[in-house]
Design a protein around this motif. Structure first.
Motif, short mmCIF file in Angstrom:
data_model
loop_
_atom_site.label_atom_id
_atom_site.label_comp_id
_atom_site.label_asym_id
_atom_site.label_seq_id
_atom_site.Cartn_x
_atom_site.Cartn_y
_atom_site.Cartn_z
N GLY A 17 3.04 1.15 14.32
CA GLY A 17 2.72 -0.24 14.01
C GLY A 17 3.03 -0.58 12.57
O GLY A 17 3.58 -1.66 12.27
N VAL A 18 2.70 0.32 11.65
CA VAL A 18 3.01 0.09 10.23
C VAL A 18 4.51 0.05 10.02
O VAL A 18 5.04 -0.83 9.32
CB VAL A 18 2.37 1.19 9.36
N GLU A 19 5.21 1.01 10.62
CA GLU A 19 6.67 1.07 10.49
C GLU A 19 7.32 -0.23 10.99
O GLU A 19 8.22 -0.78 10.34
CB GLU A 19 7.19 2.26 11.31
N THR A 63 6.47 12.62 -4.25
CA THR A 63 6.72 13.60 -3.19
C THR A 63 6.00 13.25 -1.89
O THR A 63 6.14 13.97 -0.90
CB THR A 63 6.28 15.01 -3.63
N ALA A 64 5.20 12.18 -1.88
CA ALA A 64 4.44 11.82 -0.68
C ALA A 64 5.37 11.49 0.48
O ALA A 64 6.45 10.91 0.29
CB ALA A 64 3.53 10.62 -0.98
N LEU A 65 4.97 11.87 1.67
CA LEU A 65 5.72 11.55 2.88
C LEU A 65 5.31 10.17 3.39
O LEU A 65 4.27 9.63 3.01
CB LEU A 65 5.43 12.60 3.96
N LEU A 66 6.14 9.62 4.28
CA LEU A 66 5.81 8.29 4.82
C LEU A 66 4.47 8.29 5.54
O LEU A 66 3.72 7.31 5.47
CB LEU A 66 6.91 7.80 5.76
N LYS A 67 4.15 9.37 6.23
CA LYS A 67 2.87 9.40 6.93
C LYS A 67 1.70 9.32 5.94
O LYS A 67 0.65 8.75 6.26
CB LYS A 67 2.74 10.66 7.80
N GLN A 68 1.88 9.85 4.73
CA GLN A 68 0.86 9.71 3.70
C GLN A 68 0.86 8.30 3.13
O GLN A 68 -0.20 7.73 2.84
CB GLN A 68 1.10 10.74 2.59
N ALA A 69 2.05 7.74 2.95
CA ALA A 69 2.16 6.39 2.40
C ALA A 69 1.60 5.35 3.36
O ALA A 69 1.06 4.32 2.93
CB ALA A 69 3.63 6.08 2.08
N ARG A 87 0.84 -1.20 0.00
CA ARG A 87 0.00 0.00 0.00
C ARG A 87 0.87 1.25 0.00
O ARG A 87 0.61 2.22 -0.73
CB ARG A 87 -0.92 0.01 1.22
N ALA A 88 1.91 1.25 0.84
CA ALA A 88 2.78 2.42 0.93
C ALA A 88 3.50 2.67 -0.39
O ALA A 88 3.61 3.82 -0.85
CB ALA A 88 3.78 2.23 2.06
N ALA A 89 4.00 1.60 -1.01
CA ALA A 89 4.70 1.75 -2.29
C ALA A 89 3.75 2.23 -3.38
O ALA A 89 4.15 3.01 -4.26
CB ALA A 89 5.34 0.43 -2.69
N ALA A 90 2.48 1.80 -3.33
CA ALA A 90 1.50 2.26 -4.32
C ALA A 90 1.29 3.76 -4.21
O ALA A 90 1.19 4.46 -5.22
CB ALA A 90 0.19 1.51 -4.13
N VAL A 91 1.21 4.25 -2.97
CA VAL A 91 1.06 5.70 -2.77
C VAL A 91 2.27 6.43 -3.34
O VAL A 91 2.15 7.44 -4.05
CB VAL A 91 0.89 6.03 -1.28
N LEU A 92 3.48 5.93 -3.04
CA LEU A 92 4.71 6.57 -3.53
C LEU A 92 4.84 6.45 -5.05
O LEU A 92 5.43 7.33 -5.69
CB LEU A 92 5.92 5.94 -2.85
N ALA A 93 4.30 5.37 -5.62
CA ALA A 93 4.35 5.22 -7.07
C ALA A 93 3.49 6.27 -7.76
O ALA A 93 3.83 6.75 -8.85
CB ALA A 93 3.89 3.82 -7.47
N ARG A 94 2.36 6.63 -7.14
CA ARG A 94 1.49 7.65 -7.71
C ARG A 94 2.01 9.06 -7.44
O ARG A 94 1.76 9.97 -8.23
CB ARG A 94 0.07 7.51 -7.15
N ASP A 95 2.70 9.24 -6.32
CA ASP A 95 3.17 10.58 -5.94
C ASP A 95 4.55 10.45 -5.29
O ASP A 95 4.66 10.10 -4.12
CB ASP A 95 2.17 11.23 -4.98
#
Length: 227
Positions: free
Chosen positions: A178-180, A158-164, A148-156
């Motif tokens: 917990g995610v980290e 500039t996204a921060l980890l908290k967004q990812a 999920r986090a990589a998908a967010v970063l693939a789309r953007d």
């Protein structure tokens, strides 16, 4: 997210088309790229503009919504959300069987569109991320969190980890820590095993385990290249 979702509206009723266009321009995270009056015009605009998502009416002249769905390339289709006054369950199942991603019965709640479209647009990327990770030998809760986090970063980029991490925090009712932790544990095991897929993702085996951001950025690059 910084990258706005580009949405194509395919709707024959002029009043509804105008209302949808006006509503989309006011919504955060969404950008109206064009509006079509029938399915044929919608297909032409789709081919030219490559939107992330389509809001599709069903009953239209020239080519209706079902015909539009049949004409789409299964491998390269965008997210398609059917928006119709028809609530017949057989029709809904038929639209979904033709590849519609979601079915909304009018009138629409416009405020729910951004998170709905974002979630639907991320799903194919998330699944590809899961497939890549499992092929490397990854297992456990960190797999879906990382995908999920990589998908967010693939789309953007500039996204921060908290967004990812936000999709997993919402989906699993957890928190940032917990995610980290789950992703870190997964990457630890991958680094120790150093499978060919893991080495290919990073280019080489680093002396130390990459931090979560570096690993997720590498996974995001792989998702963009496979898209």
């Amino acid at each position: 997210m910084g990258a706005k979702l580009r949405v194509l509206v395919v709707e024959d009723d002029p009043g509804t088309r105008t209302l949808l266009a006006a509503a989309l321009t006011r919504l955060p995270g969404v950008e109206l790229c064009a509006a079509a009056a029938d399915g044929l015009e919608g297909l032409e605009l789709l081919e030219r503009l490559h939107p992330d998502a389509v809001l599709l009416d069903l009953i239209m002249p020239c080519l209706d919504g079902l015909g539009f769905l049949r004409a789409l390339d299964r491998k390269r289709r965008p997210v398609v959300v059917v928006t119709s006054q028809a609530s017949n369950q057989a029709l809904i199942r038929h639209a979904l069987s033709l590849g519609a991603s979601y079915y909304l019965v009018k009138p629409l709640n416009f405020q729910t569109l951004p998170p709905l479209l974002e979630g639907l647009c991320l799903q194919p990327l998330v699944q590809r991320g899961v497939d890549l990770l499992e092929a490397m030998g990854a297992r456990g809760r960190g797999v879906w969190a990382a995908a999920r986090a990589a998908a967010v970063l693939a789309r953007d980029e500039t996204a921060l980890l908290k967004q990812a991490y936000a999709p997993t925090i919402a989906a699993e009712q957890t928190n940032y820590a917990g995610v980290e932790k789950n992703i870190r544990a997964m990457v630890d095991k991958l680094h120790q095993a150093a499978s060919p897929g893991y080495l290919a993702l990073l280019g080489e085996c680093p002396a130390a385990r990459p931090n979560n951001l570096a690993f997720l950025q590498a996974l995001a690059r792989a998702l963009r290249e496979s898209n």
